[in-house]
Design a protein around this motif. Structure first.
Motif, PDB file in Angstrom:
ATOM      1  N   PHE A  36      52.890  50.731  64.058  1.00 14.25           N
ATOM      2  CA  PHE A  36      52.789  52.151  63.740  1.00 14.25           C
ATOM      3  C   PHE A  36      51.310  52.514  63.852  1.00 14.25           C
ATOM      4  O   PHE A  36      50.456  51.889  63.228  1.00 14.25           O
ATOM      5  N   ILE A  37      51.020  53.539  64.661  1.00 16.89           N
ATOM      6  CA  ILE A  37      49.632  53.889  64.966  1.00 16.89           C
ATOM      7  C   ILE A  37      49.402  55.355  64.613  1.00 16.89           C
ATOM      8  O   ILE A  37      50.185  56.221  65.010  1.00 16.89           O
ATOM      9  N   GLY A  38      48.339  55.647  63.869  1.00 22.37           N
ATOM     10  CA  GLY A  38      48.074  57.044  63.567  1.00 22.37           C
ATOM     11  C   GLY A  38      47.179  57.243  62.363  1.00 22.37           C
ATOM     12  O   GLY A  38      46.399  56.364  61.986  1.00 22.37           O
ATOM     13  N   ASN A  39      47.314  58.427  61.749  1.00 20.45           N
ATOM     14  CA  ASN A  39      46.514  58.736  60.558  1.00 20.45           C
ATOM     15  C   ASN A  39      47.376  59.425  59.498  1.00 20.45           C
ATOM     16  O   ASN A  39      46.896  60.217  58.696  1.00 20.45           O
ATOM     17  N   SER A  40      48.669  59.127  59.517  1.00 16.64           N
ATOM     18  CA  SER A  40      49.629  59.763  58.627  1.00 16.64           C
ATOM     19  C   SER A  40      49.735  59.020  57.294  1.00 16.64           C
ATOM     20  O   SER A  40      49.627  57.794  57.244  1.00 16.64           O
ATOM     21  N   SER A  41      49.997  59.757  56.226  1.00 19.11           N
ATOM     22  CA  SER A  41      50.180  59.134  54.913  1.00 19.11           C
ATOM     23  C   SER A  41      51.406  58.227  54.887  1.00 19.11           C
ATOM     24  O   SER A  41      51.472  57.286  54.096  1.00 19.11           O
ATOM     25  N   SER A  42      52.371  58.473  55.770  1.00 23.07           N
ATOM     26  CA  SER A  42      53.556  57.604  55.815  1.00 23.07           C
ATOM     27  C   SER A  42      53.176  56.192  56.267  1.00 23.07           C
ATOM     28  O   SER A  42      53.830  55.214  55.898  1.00 23.07           O
ATOM     29  N   GLY A  43      52.124  56.072  57.045  1.00 18.49           N
ATOM     30  CA  GLY A  43      51.631  54.751  57.424  1.00 18.49           C
ATOM     31  C   GLY A  43      51.007  54.033  56.246  1.00 18.49           C
ATOM     32  O   GLY A  43      51.207  52.836  56.049  1.00 18.49           O
ATOM     33  N   ILE A  44      50.265  54.786  55.448  1.00 14.79           N
ATOM     34  CA  ILE A  44      49.620  54.218  54.262  1.00 14.79           C
ATOM     35  C   ILE A  44      50.656  53.809  53.222  1.00 14.79           C
ATOM     36  O   ILE A  44      50.547  52.749  52.605  1.00 14.79           O
TER      37      ILE A  44
END
Length: 197
Positions: A115-123
């Motif tokens: 999963f690549i990005g800057n979304s809070s769902s990744g955190i």
């Protein structure tokens, strides 16, 4: 604990597969058996930096894998990101998605390579599904992170190295999540009730 994570773990079965996802489209994306893919979700950073989708595309394309690319949120500066996304409309490796219901999104993440990005769902959520998260830029700066998170700047070579590191890390992840606490929904309900007294 985050009640949303507890809810997701209840509605997303351990054996959920890519084929279980309802994309709500006329043509359902099809993957070959065990075909690996990335999920990319980037939102504007309205405070610090320019979010360069082109840099991310250049890095991800070096792996020659399928990519599920999500629309950014409606924060300021998203128009330039939407324009950059148009360059991938005819790319057979890319599936561009406006939105998915949370259960379907979670199954997509759970079966991804990275999963690549800057979304809070990744955190927050991705750790529970044992998926590495490549956290790009400063949008999630100063938030507590799980051991599945790899921080990286918007630099093509660094993104490539971070993805490689994430892929190596994937088989070592056990699903620990600092944002998950068992029965957090019941505990928060009791807490809210006590405040109303």
């Amino acid at each position: 604990g985050c009640t949303a994570i507890e809810h997701l773990l209840k509605i997303v079965p351990e054996e959920s597969k890519f084929s279980d996802i309802d994309f709500n489209t006329k043509t359902k994306p099809i993957l070959k058996d065990n075909e690996e893919y990335f999920v990319v979700m980037l939102h504007p950073n309205t405070v610090k930096e320019n979010v360069s989708l082109k840099t991310v595309f250049n890095a991800v394309d070096r792996f020659n894998k399928k990519v599920f690319l999500f629309y950014p949120n409606i924060d300021a500066l998203n128009s330039s990101m939407l324009s950059e996304m148009q360059t991938k409309l005819s790319d057979p490796n890319y599936m561009i998605i406006k939105n998915l219901k949370m259960k379907n999104f979670s199954i997509l993440i759970k079966n991804s390579l990275c999963f690549i990005g800057n979304s809070s769902s990744g955190i927050r959520e991705s750790a529970s599904f044992k998926i590495p998260f490549i956290n790009l830029g400063d949008r999630q700066q100063n938030r507590e992170q799980n051991n599945n998170t790899i921080n990286c700047s918007f630099d093509e070579d660094k993104i490539v190295e971070s993805i490689k590191l994430g892929i190596k890390l994937k088989n070592k992840l056990k699903g620990e999540n600092i944002y998950y606490k068992k029965n957090s929904d019941r505990k928060s309900t009791r807490l809210n009730s006590s405040h109303q007294l």
